[in-house]
Scaffold this motif. Structure first.
Motif, PDB file in Angstrom:
ATOM      1  N   LEU A  48      12.324  47.985  86.161  1.00  0.00           N
ATOM      2  CA  LEU A  48      13.346  46.973  85.879  1.00  0.00           C
ATOM      3  C   LEU A  48      14.648  47.564  85.358  1.00  0.00           C
TER       4      LEU A  48
ATOM      5  N   ARG B  19       5.908  36.099  84.051  1.00  0.00           N
ATOM      6  CA  ARG B  19       6.016  37.557  84.176  1.00  0.00           C
ATOM      7  C   ARG B  19       5.393  38.262  82.969  1.00  0.00           C
TER       8      ARG B  19
ATOM      9  N   ALA C  84       5.853  42.307  81.277  1.00  0.00           N
ATOM     10  CA  ALA C  84       6.575  43.568  81.403  1.00  0.00           C
ATOM     11  C   ALA C  84       6.332  44.454  80.184  1.00  0.00           C
TER      12      ALA C  84
ATOM     13  N   MET D 264      13.248  38.358  88.661  1.00  0.00           N
ATOM     14  CA  MET D 264      13.096  39.751  88.271  1.00  0.00           C
ATOM     15  C   MET D 264      14.330  40.233  87.499  1.00  0.00           C
TER      16      MET D 264
ATOM     17  N   LEU E  53      14.128  38.933  84.014  1.00  0.00           N
ATOM     18  CA  LEU E  53      13.184  39.712  83.210  1.00  0.00           C
ATOM     19  C   LEU E  53      13.818  41.020  82.766  1.00  0.00           C
TER      20      LEU E  53
ATOM     21  N   ASN F 140       7.750  46.098  85.469  1.00  0.00           N
ATOM     22  CA  ASN F 140       7.081  44.830  85.751  1.00  0.00           C
ATOM     23  C   ASN F 140       5.621  45.063  86.117  1.00  0.00           C
TER      24      ASN F 140
ATOM     25  N   GLY G 192       1.781  39.248  87.107  1.00  0.00           N
ATOM     26  CA  GLY G 192       2.296  38.036  86.481  1.00  0.00           C
ATOM     27  C   GLY G 192       1.577  36.792  86.953  1.00  0.00           C
TER      28      GLY G 192
ATOM     29  N   SER H 173      -0.417  36.244  83.503  1.00  0.00           N
ATOM     30  CA  SER H 173       0.445  36.690  82.408  1.00  0.00           C
ATOM     31  C   SER H 173      -0.078  36.155  81.076  1.00  0.00           C
TER      32      SER H 173
END
Length: 324
Positions: free
Chosen positions: A212, A242, A244, A271, A274, A288, A291, A295
């Motif tokens: 990311l 999500r 992460a 994305m 995030l 990432n 999800g 999640s």
């Protein structure tokens, strides 16, 4: 977009869609559908007792003991945990309003020993399509904190190293490597081997993606990533729940779980959204992982987030956790 980026899986309804689609397919397509059910639904156990397998690997038993030995005198509250090996702080953030509301949960984690961040598999077994709720895996491993992992069991590719032990060596995509010295790096799985990573000091890997943040900046092209092109699963685009992992500094991590698909409570994020959250938390590297309904954040015996706005978990194949 690289071949590596196309190799992860789509969060959310995809997994149920694969199951339902495979069953329907069986009625009309015979052998091909039976293959799909076997590949994506039926559990295939390769290692039935992961704990014993890990203990049998050179140095693993001592490493695991070292990761959990310094927890005497731990103090835990509703949102914090402080011990000799870790300092964990949980917070909730809500932004927006109405149908644009987004709710996410942040775990700020500082480790004194990087190996205190461990991994565990569903049902203490390794293989494909083996699932268990994050909270159940966490409870089985006496975890004080846990998040869902990369759902390695949905695919048969990717480098899987957990707690210093190699379980799979099939490089395919952009991975994340946690080292014993507290550093965390995004890497190209196709340019190395699991054995080399372990020799270099890797303790855990995740195989999902995409990355990311690159040096604190939002990575280019992340909205165009396609994943799991097999069986119609090819995208993780749009607003989704999500999970992460972010890196702030050596042995200083941040874990984020964004709820979604629940208008008025949390719509989920793109994305790019995030990546922005991770950037705002001070992460320089962020990655990432699985999800959708998977999640999940767990702390001190209970769920922290509200998956899909239903307070109901969906099974996954693995977790990252910190022990009591």
């Amino acid at each position: 977009m690289t071949p590596q980026q196309r190799s992860a899986r789509k969060p959310g309804r995809v997994r149920r869609a694969v199951t339902a689609g495979a069953v329907a397919f069986t009625l009309s397509a015979g052998g091909a559908a039976a293959w799909a059910v076997d590949r994506y639904v039926v559990p295939h156990v390769e290692i039935s007792d992961v704990s014993a397998y890990q203990a049998g690997q050179a140095g693993t038993a001592a490493d695991t003991s070292a990761a959990s030995s310094g927890t005497g005198g731990a103090v835990t509250t509703d949102s914090t945990h402080v011990s000799d090996s870790s300092n964990i702080s949980i917070s909730k953030v809500t932004t927006g309003s109405g149908d644009t509301t987004v709710t996410y949960y942040v775990a700020d984690v500082v480790l004194s020993d990087a190996t205190a961040l461990q991994s565990a598999f569903a049902n203490n077994s390794f293989g494909e399509n083996i699932t268990e709720n994050t909270s159940a895996i966490a409870a089985d491993n006496n975890a004080v904190f846990a998040i869902n992992g990369d759902y390695y069991g949905f695919r048969d590719t990717g480098i899987v190293i957990r707690n210093g032990v190699v379980f799979r060596d099939a490089g395919a995509r952009q991975g994340l490597a946690f080292y014993r010295d507290g550093t965390v790096k995004v890497y190209d799985e196709t340019t190395t081997t699991a054995a080399q990573l372990v020799a270099d000091g890797v303790w855990n890997t995740l195989s999902f993606g995409p990355s990311l943040l690159d040096n604190g900046q939002v990575a280019a092209g992340i909205e165009d990533v396609e994943v799991d092109t097999n069986f119609g699963n090819h995208s993780i685009q749009g607003e989704q729940p999500r999970t992460a992992v972010g890196v702030i500094d050596q042995n200083h991590l941040v874990f984020v779980v964004v709820d979604g698909r629940s208008p008025g409570y949390s719509a989920g994020v793109t994305m790019t959204g995030l990546a922005g959250i991770m950037q705002g938390l001070g992460a320089t590297t962020a990655y990432n992982i699985d999800g959708g309904g998977s999640s999940t954040m767990y702390f001190n015996g209970s769920l922290v987030n509200n998956p899909l706005g239903q307070d109901k978990e969906r099974g996954t194949s693995d977790i990252l956790y910190i022990g009591q």
